[in-house]
Scaffold this active site. Structure first.
Site, PDB file in Angstrom:
ATOM      1  N   VAL A  85       0.874  -1.136   0.152  1.00 46.84           N
ATOM      2  CA  VAL A  85      -0.059   0.005   0.149  1.00 46.84           C
ATOM      3  C   VAL A  85       0.923   1.387  -0.124  1.00 46.84           C
ATOM      4  O   VAL A  85       2.058   1.000   0.399  1.00 46.84           O
ATOM      5  CB  VAL A  85      -0.862   0.033   1.149  1.00 46.84           C
ATOM      6  CG1 VAL A  85      -1.962  -1.000   1.167  1.00 46.84           C
ATOM      7  CG2 VAL A  85      -0.155  -0.150   2.607  1.00 46.84           C
ATOM      8  N   SER A  86       0.500   2.355  -0.466  1.00 46.55           N
ATOM      9  CA  SER A  86       1.438   3.473  -0.787  1.00 46.55           C
ATOM     10  C   SER A  86       1.714   4.466   0.464  1.00 46.55           C
ATOM     11  O   SER A  86       2.409   5.141   0.368  1.00 46.55           O
ATOM     12  CB  SER A  86       0.688   4.699  -1.669  1.00 46.55           C
ATOM     13  OG  SER A  86       0.336   3.752  -2.864  1.00 46.55           O
TER      14      SER A  86
END
Length: 573
Positions: A373-374
């Site tokens: 995930v970022s």
């Protein structure tokens, strides 16, 4: 290579003590579990009988796209592959479905085979006028629907008898033939297997498959095993439950389960004969032994009997698998308790036969998962990716994740993932953008893995480089990425040329406009230091120095200042 592969039918995982089962003594399965590797996360692919066997033979999971059917002409069955590479294959089975409609082609992949007659509805015993009244007195009509056979029928044939009544009558007629324990089909299977071992004890490069239909219903076992599980039931024979909701009394349920337990005890006893032969003949030194089943069976759990009509509960889909490798074969692809499906038969048994060199397209050694995930924000979670990867067969212990931008190359989770990967493994991601920041970046990573012999699979895009189609698709993506880079370069070059023709210079616009530059130069000419100018005008020192160099300011005299101001004005114009 010498391998014995034992396949039971409908052997429940929790019927075995080595898997935590209670109530059925299984000393020989326990004995083998202590010697070999016991897999705790082995699941079915397709079921029931023939779909499961196609999975075993080919590694093609039939679930959700194919029903009961034969081995196809285009299927690559592992016994055939073994034979092509010089390993003799022989099958001993009492599984009658191989000789019924929809079961053709499987036995023909072996170099030789032996069929033991008499299981379930095998139309073995020729009885033109069976004693139906005697049979009706013995067998409960709910499991043996003989009442559907017209009482006026002088001869009972397949054509004038309802299918289910004919099927169950065939089994009753077969039982009339075997009364003693040594005549039971399961016993005959293992006896024939021991004869094969004795006759080929000095030979090498052979594969023996011993397949018995037990403990599949009907749950008919020799008397000495039935006595181990007596329930006090005095009614007619109940040992062939239909696949339906449970409507039986508690006493009847106990009797049906006891009959299944007796059959499992017989299977354990026969498996023990094989283990004795391994002990006495010293076969552990040079012969691998594998034992598993095709699926489980609901014995009133979830208020159901059987399989097929219900959801695939753990009792049906979670099955036993145990393997003992010979010292001669050494290390094969069966390490640890990773989650497996029936890919194992083609993959592992082909490894034992030294016909499959790792890596090979379509037969991954291990699935390694990567998630990203970022942001470290708690609202962003990898749960969705984790669920998808586990459902795709990735063991939870081989999942790696990052909470970082895809533009970073120094992701710790990705580094750990790449370190764990080895030749023959498959890296699995939920989506392509989870791995790379751009298509070109992704292709560079995958190319590096390819050089190491590692394959790549993306679940969302259904891209799998272990298959010819997936590899072709990925090469297309690579060509598109190269084409995209060429187009970008061409567009940028053309744009710069057009701007120059119009008197515009390329590059980033100045961060200081002409008015502010004049004010800065005036301040510096007035004696202000560069540091104070940076503070007053809130300009980074590097920007100030670059700007002064660009306009040619040297700090010398009035004439120089006029010249520089003229240059600034010209630049603004």
């Amino acid at each position: 290579m010498r391998t014995v592969f034992v396949l039971f039918d409908s052997l429940n995982r929790l019927a075995l003590e080595c898997y935590g089962g209670q109530g059925i003594p299984t000393p020989n399965f326990n004995r083998f579990a202590k010697r070999g590797i016991t897999f705790d996360r082995h699941y079915v692919g397709g079921l029931p009988c023939m779909p499961a066997r196609r999975d075993l033979h080919t590694g093609r999971l039939t679930f959700m796209h194919r029903s009961w059917g034969p081995l196809e002409p285009f299927d690559n069955s592992f016994p055939k592959i073994l034979s092509e590479h010089g390993t003799y294959s022989h099958m001993i089975s009492d599984h009658q479905h191989y000789f019924q409609e929809g079961g053709f082609g499987y036995i023909n992949t072996f170099d030789s085979w032996e069929f033991i007659r008499g299981q379930e509805d095998d139309t073995w015993v020729a009885m033109v006028q069976p004693p139906l009244e005697r049979f009706r007195e013995m067998f409960d009509d709910r499991h043996y629907p003989l009442s559907r056979i017209p009482k006026t029928a002088k001869t009972v044939t397949r054509g004038n008898t309802p299918w289910k009544a004919w099927k169950h009558l065939s089994n009753i007629k077969n039982r009339e033939r075997y009364k003693d324990e040594e005549e039971f089909p399961c016993v005959k299977c293992f006896t024939a297997g021991l004869e094969f071992l004795d006759g080929n004890k000095d030979a090498d490069n052979w594969f023996l498959m011993i397949e018995t239909f037990d403990p599949h219903e009907p749950f008919h076992a020799p008397e000495r095993f039935k006595k181990l599980f007596e329930t006090g039931y005095t009614g007619k024979i109940l040992d062939w439950p239909l696949y339906e909701k449970v409507t039986n009394s508690a006493e009847e349920i106990a009797e049906i389960r006891a009959n299944y337990a007796a059959l499992v005890a017989m299977c354990d006893d026969q498996f023990g004969r094989l283990l004795d032969a391994f002990d006495e003949g010293g076969l552990w030194e040079n012969t691998a032994l594998v034992v598993t089943t095709d699926h489980g069976f609901l014995l009133s759990e979830h208020d159901w009997w059987g399989k097929n009509r219900t959801p695939y509960y753990e009792e049906i889909s979670h099955i036993p698998l145990m393997i003992c490798r010979s010292r001669k074969i050494g290390d094969v692809n069966v390490e640890g308790n990773r989650q497996t499906t029936r890919y194992f038969a083609r993959q592992t048994l082909s490894d034992c036969g030294s016909v499959r060199k790792r890596p090979i397209r379509g037969l991954p050694y291990m699935l390694i998962g990567y998630m990203r995930v970022s942001s470290a924000d708690e609202r962003q979670s990898v749960d969705l990716q984790r669920d998808a990867l586990i459902a795709a067969g990735v063991d939870e212990r081989h999942l790696h994740h990052d909470k970082a931008s895809g533009a970073r190359d120094d992701r710790p989770g990705l580094k750990a993932c790449m370190k764990e990967l080895r030749s023959g493994d498959v890296l699995v991601v939920w989506k392509l953008d989870r791995l790379g920041r751009s298509l070109s970046h992704l292709i560079r990573i995958v190319d590096e893995m390819k050089e190491r012999g590692v394959a790549f699979r993306s679940l969302t895009e259904q891209m799998d480089t272990t298959t010819p189609h997936g590899e072709f698709l990925f090469n297309i993506f690579g060509s598109l990425a190269q084409y995209e880079r060429a187009l970008i370069t061409e567009r940028v070059t053309a744009g710069l040329a057009a701007a120059r023709r119009r008197g515009r210079k390329g590059g980033r616009p100045p961060s200081l406009d002409s008015e502010k530059i004049e004010q800065i130069i005036a301040a510096l000419d007035g004696g202000a230091s560069k540091a104070s100018v940076c503070r007053s005008f809130k300009v980074p020192r590097s920007t100030l120095i670059d700007t002064l160099e660009r306009v040619g300011w040297t700090g010398a005299g009035t004439d120089a200042r006029k010249a520089k101001r003229a240059a600034v004005g010209k630049q603004s114009a």
